[in-house]
Design an enzyme around this catalytic site. Structure first.
Site, PDB file in Angstrom:
ATOM      1  CE  LYS A   1       9.441   2.715 -47.052  1.00  0.00           C
ATOM      2  NZ  LYS A   1       9.910   1.313 -47.093  1.00  0.00           N
TER       3      LYS A   1
ATOM      4  CG  ASP B   1      13.378   0.441 -45.932  1.00  0.00           C
ATOM      5  OD1 ASP B   1      13.052   0.320 -44.734  1.00  0.00           O
ATOM      6  OD2 ASP B   1      12.641   0.959 -46.785  1.00  0.00           O
TER       7      ASP B   1
END
Length: 290
Positions: free
Chosen positions: A70, A110
């Site tokens: 990420k 997210d």
């Protein structure tokens, strides 16, 4: 892979447990999208080679990035969405092509996953302060989500409060007043209007009863650590009258945002697709186990 077949995958380490292939494949079948979705085992050191693969191999439309990619993939992108730039984390690569070649754009879905999971569960009280447990990247996504949901004050509870300075700074950029406290001090807080536990599996267990002691009736608590379920935290919150929200709900809703980015098809957000993905994950759209 046929000439018309596209490809996508989830990449990270470890990756064998990922539910993303099931969720994405379910949606692509419903949408009639010719995308073959797989898994790629890759650590942070593999980020440059992985980005090169997306550029050089035919057919790539997107990549779902989990830990530890990420942050590692950020430097490999041609462009970042505003959310990915602000949070310094991404979980989605969109691969596009034009006359100048292949372009990689990093997104962070997210945040949307948390927003939609909490909104579907209902019971939010945005006029009150929210509570976030944990201080890592998912906690940062939770702050952005809570700002989108209309909260103006958030308390971040962490093991070592002095390490949460970056979240206070992020909160200021998001228009949030962020207070920091220790996990052992949550019993002193007022009842929150929503809770997000961004702690890894087992890390919230010792604080479960303390957090549950400030639960409000029907107020949602999203525990992103979804295996095993219910977690001690989710179970304690439910016993106290709150609404525990399965961490898989966040996974489903962030996947839906990815699927729309990979396909360009807004039907990915239709209720029938949401219901099918929730059914595949053994949860209801409101984040309760089936």
């Amino acid at each position: 892979m046929s000439p018309a077949q596209l490809r996508a995958a989830v990449a990270g380490q470890p990756i064998s447990h990922s539910r993303s292939p099931l969720l994405h494949s379910t949606a692509y079948a419903l949408l009639g999208a010719p995308i073959d979705y797989g898994r790629i085992e890759a650590g942070a050191e593999a980020a440059p080679a992985l980005a090169a693969r997306l550029r050089s191999e035919a057919g790539w439309t997107g990549l779902s990035a989990t830990m530890p990619l990420k942050q590692a993939l950020l430097a490999e992108m041609d462009e970042l969405s505003e959310t990915a730039r602000l949070l310094g984390a991404m979980n989605t690569v969109v691969v596009s092509r034009d006359a100048d070649g292949v372009r990689l754009t990093g997104h962070n879905t997210d945040v949307e996953g948390i927003v939609l999971a909490l909104r579907a569960a209902a019971g939010l009280r945005a006029e009150q302060s929210a509570l976030v447990l944990g201080g890592g990247g998912t906690a940062a996504s939770a702050l952005a989500a809570l700002a989108q949901l209309g909260f103006r004050r958030v308390t971040v509870a962490v093991r070592t409060p002095e390490r949460a300075a970056a979240l206070v700074e992020l909160g200021a950029e998001l228009g949030l007043a962020v207070d920091v406290t220790s996990l052992t001090s949550v019993t002193r807080l007022s009842a929150p209007g929503a809770v997000v536990s961004a702690l890894p599996p087992g890390a919230a267990d010792a604080s479960a009863e303390a957090v549950a002691s400030i639960a409000g009736t029907g107020v949602p608590l999203l525990d992103v650590a979804y295996d095993p379920w219910p977690s001690p935290l989710a179970a304690a919150w439910g016993r106290a009258g709150g609404t525990p929200v399965h961490g898989l709900a966040m996974l489903v809703y962030q996947a839906i945002a990815q699927i729309e980015l990979f396909t360009g098809d807004p039907r990915a957000r239709q209720a029938s697709v949401v219901a099918a993905l929730c059914d595949a994950a053994d949860i209801t759209p409101a984040g309760a186990p089936l």
